[in-house]
Motif scaffolding. Sequence first.
Motif, PDB file in Angstrom:
ATOM      1  N   GLN A 199      -6.496   5.169  11.648  1.00  0.00           N
ATOM      2  CA  GLN A 199      -7.900   4.743  11.709  1.00  0.00           C
ATOM      3  C   GLN A 199      -8.075   3.551  12.653  1.00  0.00           C
ATOM      4  OE1 GLN A 199      -9.287   4.839   7.556  1.00  0.00           O
ATOM      5  NE2 GLN A 199     -10.746   3.274   8.181  1.00  0.00           N
ATOM      6  N   PHE A 200      -7.120   2.628  12.620  1.00  0.00           N
ATOM      7  CA  PHE A 200      -7.210   1.424  13.452  1.00  0.00           C
ATOM      8  C   PHE A 200      -6.712   1.661  14.873  1.00  0.00           C
ATOM      9  CE2 PHE A 200      -6.592  -1.349   9.393  1.00  0.00           C
ATOM     10  CZ  PHE A 200      -7.914  -1.110   9.045  1.00  0.00           C
ATOM     11  N   GLY A 201      -6.253   2.891  15.144  1.00  0.00           N
ATOM     12  CA  GLY A 201      -5.771   3.189  16.493  1.00  0.00           C
ATOM     13  C   GLY A 201      -4.436   2.551  16.817  1.00  0.00           C
ATOM     14  N   ILE A 202      -3.644   2.277  15.777  1.00  0.00           N
ATOM     15  CA  ILE A 202      -2.317   1.704  16.025  1.00  0.00           C
ATOM     16  C   ILE A 202      -1.390   2.834  16.471  1.00  0.00           C
ATOM     17  CG2 ILE A 202      -0.325   0.562  14.956  1.00  0.00           C
ATOM     18  CD1 ILE A 202      -2.347  -0.698  12.953  1.00  0.00           C
ATOM     19  N   LEU A 203      -0.785   2.651  17.629  1.00  0.00           N
ATOM     20  CA  LEU A 203       0.124   3.677  18.138  1.00  0.00           C
ATOM     21  C   LEU A 203       1.483   3.490  17.472  1.00  0.00           C
ATOM     22  CD1 LEU A 203      -0.770   3.631  21.941  1.00  0.00           C
ATOM     23  CD2 LEU A 203      -1.413   5.358  20.238  1.00  0.00           C
ATOM     24  N   LEU A 204       1.909   4.510  16.739  1.00  0.00           N
ATOM     25  CA  LEU A 204       3.203   4.411  16.072  1.00  0.00           C
ATOM     26  C   LEU A 204       4.222   5.252  16.826  1.00  0.00           C
ATOM     27  CD1 LEU A 204       1.956   4.720  12.390  1.00  0.00           C
ATOM     28  CD2 LEU A 204       2.824   2.657  13.496  1.00  0.00           C
ATOM     29  N   ASP A 205       5.331   4.635  17.164  1.00  0.00           N
ATOM     30  CA  ASP A 205       6.371   5.402  17.852  1.00  0.00           C
ATOM     31  C   ASP A 205       7.096   6.282  16.837  1.00  0.00           C
ATOM     32  OD1 ASP A 205       8.648   3.794  16.692  1.00  0.00           O
ATOM     33  OD2 ASP A 205       7.612   2.215  17.800  1.00  0.00           O
ATOM     34  N   GLU A 206       7.924   7.172  17.373  1.00  0.00           N
ATOM     35  CA  GLU A 206       8.634   8.148  16.545  1.00  0.00           C
ATOM     36  C   GLU A 206       9.503   7.486  15.484  1.00  0.00           C
ATOM     37  OE1 GLU A 206       9.992  12.479  18.224  1.00  0.00           O
ATOM     38  OE2 GLU A 206      10.801  10.701  19.194  1.00  0.00           O
ATOM     39  N   ILE A 207      10.099   6.369  15.858  1.00  0.00           N
ATOM     40  CA  ILE A 207      11.015   5.708  14.922  1.00  0.00           C
ATOM     41  C   ILE A 207      10.239   5.107  13.750  1.00  0.00           C
ATOM     42  CG2 ILE A 207      12.694   3.821  14.693  1.00  0.00           C
ATOM     43  CD1 ILE A 207      13.506   4.531  17.615  1.00  0.00           C
ATOM     44  N   SER A 208       9.076   4.522  14.038  1.00  0.00           N
ATOM     45  CA  SER A 208       8.258   3.976  12.952  1.00  0.00           C
ATOM     46  C   SER A 208       7.702   5.087  12.057  1.00  0.00           C
ATOM     47  CB  SER A 208       7.102   3.153  13.518  1.00  0.00           C
ATOM     48  OG  SER A 208       7.581   2.148  14.375  1.00  0.00           O
ATOM     49  N   MET A 209       7.500   6.265  12.642  1.00  0.00           N
ATOM     50  CA  MET A 209       7.036   7.398  11.832  1.00  0.00           C
ATOM     51  C   MET A 209       8.142   7.875  10.895  1.00  0.00           C
ATOM     52  SD  MET A 209       3.903   8.025  12.605  1.00  0.00           S
ATOM     53  CE  MET A 209       3.606   9.700  12.048  1.00  0.00           C
ATOM     54  N   MET A 268       0.863  -1.199   0.000  1.00  0.00           N
ATOM     55  CA  MET A 268       0.000   0.000   0.000  1.00  0.00           C
ATOM     56  C   MET A 268       0.891   1.237   0.000  1.00  0.00           C
ATOM     57  SD  MET A 268      -2.681  -0.569   3.007  1.00  0.00           S
ATOM     58  CE  MET A 268      -3.948  -1.783   2.903  1.00  0.00           C
ATOM     59  N   PRO A 269       0.445   2.303  -0.655  1.00  0.00           N
ATOM     60  CA  PRO A 269       1.211   3.553  -0.560  1.00  0.00           C
ATOM     61  C   PRO A 269       1.393   3.950   0.910  1.00  0.00           C
ATOM     62  CG  PRO A 269      -0.626   3.768  -2.106  1.00  0.00           C
ATOM     63  CD  PRO A 269      -0.779   2.445  -1.432  1.00  0.00           C
ATOM     64  N   GLN A 270       2.524   4.547   1.230  1.00  0.00           N
ATOM     65  CA  GLN A 270       2.821   4.810   2.638  1.00  0.00           C
ATOM     66  C   GLN A 270       1.839   5.769   3.304  1.00  0.00           C
ATOM     67  OE1 GLN A 270       7.055   5.584   2.835  1.00  0.00           O
ATOM     68  NE2 GLN A 270       7.448   3.469   3.404  1.00  0.00           N
ATOM     69  N   ASP A 271       1.332   6.746   2.539  1.00  0.00           N
ATOM     70  CA  ASP A 271       0.372   7.664   3.184  1.00  0.00           C
ATOM     71  C   ASP A 271      -0.921   6.922   3.524  1.00  0.00           C
ATOM     72  OD1 ASP A 271       0.067   7.486   0.440  1.00  0.00           O
ATOM     73  OD2 ASP A 271      -0.902   9.442   0.256  1.00  0.00           O
ATOM     74  N   GLU A 272      -1.263   5.936   2.669  1.00  0.00           N
ATOM     75  CA  GLU A 272      -2.451   5.129   2.968  1.00  0.00           C
ATOM     76  C   GLU A 272      -2.202   4.247   4.197  1.00  0.00           C
ATOM     77  OE1 GLU A 272      -5.196   1.799   0.756  1.00  0.00           O
ATOM     78  OE2 GLU A 272      -3.917   3.066  -0.508  1.00  0.00           O
ATOM     79  N   GLN A 273      -0.986   3.706   4.287  1.00  0.00           N
ATOM     80  CA  GLN A 273      -0.629   2.901   5.465  1.00  0.00           C
ATOM     81  C   GLN A 273      -0.766   3.723   6.737  1.00  0.00           C
ATOM     82  OE1 GLN A 273       2.992   0.590   5.452  1.00  0.00           O
ATOM     83  NE2 GLN A 273       2.944   0.327   3.248  1.00  0.00           N
ATOM     84  N   LEU A 317      -4.492   4.415   7.501  1.00  0.00           N
ATOM     85  CA  LEU A 317      -5.149   3.220   8.051  1.00  0.00           C
ATOM     86  C   LEU A 317      -4.692   2.942   9.475  1.00  0.00           C
ATOM     87  CD1 LEU A 317      -5.354   0.532   5.230  1.00  0.00           C
ATOM     88  CD2 LEU A 317      -7.238   1.601   6.464  1.00  0.00           C
ATOM     89  N   ALA A 318      -3.391   3.103   9.705  1.00  0.00           N
ATOM     90  CA  ALA A 318      -2.859   2.858  11.050  1.00  0.00           C
ATOM     91  C   ALA A 318      -3.558   3.791  12.043  1.00  0.00           C
ATOM     92  CB  ALA A 318      -1.347   3.065  11.068  1.00  0.00           C
ATOM     93  N   HIS A 364       4.201  -1.388   8.111  1.00  0.00           N
ATOM     94  CA  HIS A 364       3.416  -2.474   7.508  1.00  0.00           C
ATOM     95  C   HIS A 364       3.251  -3.689   8.425  1.00  0.00           C
ATOM     96  CE1 HIS A 364       7.270  -4.419   6.654  1.00  0.00           C
ATOM     97  NE2 HIS A 364       6.577  -5.515   6.420  1.00  0.00           N
ATOM     98  N   ALA A 365       4.120  -3.815   9.426  1.00  0.00           N
ATOM     99  CA  ALA A 365       4.028  -5.010  10.290  1.00  0.00           C
ATOM    100  C   ALA A 365       2.834  -4.922  11.254  1.00  0.00           C
ATOM    101  CB  ALA A 365       5.354  -5.246  11.002  1.00  0.00           C
ATOM    102  N   PRO A 366       2.770  -3.881  12.108  1.00  0.00           N
ATOM    103  CA  PRO A 366       1.569  -3.770  12.954  1.00  0.00           C
ATOM    104  C   PRO A 366       0.300  -3.547  12.135  1.00  0.00           C
ATOM    105  CG  PRO A 366       2.985  -1.814  13.214  1.00  0.00           C
ATOM    106  CD  PRO A 366       3.766  -2.823  12.432  1.00  0.00           C
ATOM    107  N   LEU A 367       0.425  -2.811  11.032  1.00  0.00           N
ATOM    108  CA  LEU A 367      -0.759  -2.594  10.198  1.00  0.00           C
ATOM    109  C   LEU A 367      -1.213  -3.908   9.565  1.00  0.00           C
ATOM    110  CD1 LEU A 367      -2.819  -0.692   8.910  1.00  0.00           C
ATOM    111  CD2 LEU A 367      -1.163  -0.222   7.090  1.00  0.00           C
TER     112      LEU A 367
END
Length: 198
Positions: free
Chosen positions: A68-78, A57-62, A65-66, A85-88
């Motif tokens: 939208q799904f309430g996935i907490l992304l840390d600074e490094i993943s941002m 998926m394009p990264q902005d879509e990822q 979605l992340a 793509h792994a937690p998503l």
Amino acid sequence: MISKELIMEDLKRNMTQKRFAHTLGVMEIAVALAKRYGVDVEKAQLAAMVHDCAKDMPQDEQLNLARQFGILLDEISMAEKALIHAPLGAALAKIKYGIEDPAILRAVKVHTTGDPKMTPLDKVIFLADYIEPGRNFPGVDRLRKVAFEDLDDAVIMACDSTIKYVIEGGRLLHPRMVEARNCLLLEKLKRGEKKWGG
Ligand SMILES: [Fe+2]
Ligand SMILES: [Fe+2]
């Protein structure tokens, strides 16, 4: 859960040809490793099947979605968006394919960075992703051999190699991978398989 056949069809539609071939390779090796180490073969096959379901998926879509799904992304993943793509993928596997098994979802979630408390299934998926037949990097053949001799040694080697690669590229290193490696090394020390300081 929808059938494996339908999941495969969906993946084929939504992935590049290269990624689909990679997925087939990871499935093949995950099944072989699962058999070797007494891990549930069905779970290994399914986790391998969906592990990269969000990767093309394009990264902005990822990112959307992340959120939208309430996935907490840390600074490094941002900053290192390839990590998203792994937690998503784990969230999508549940929502899109109806996979509920927490062990499978967890293996998908930690397949890129590893995790300090990796289960045998996590290790199988992490390694299968690393050594599937399409992979080609210096040392891959040795890692393929070790993967079938000692699961933990192989995961440590894979972490070492990724950590070096990330540092050489001047990129951000996710602390979870360092934790995964240190945990496995500490366990070896405690079992007396490795000498302190040596
Ligand atoms: Fe991946
Ligand atoms: Fe992968």
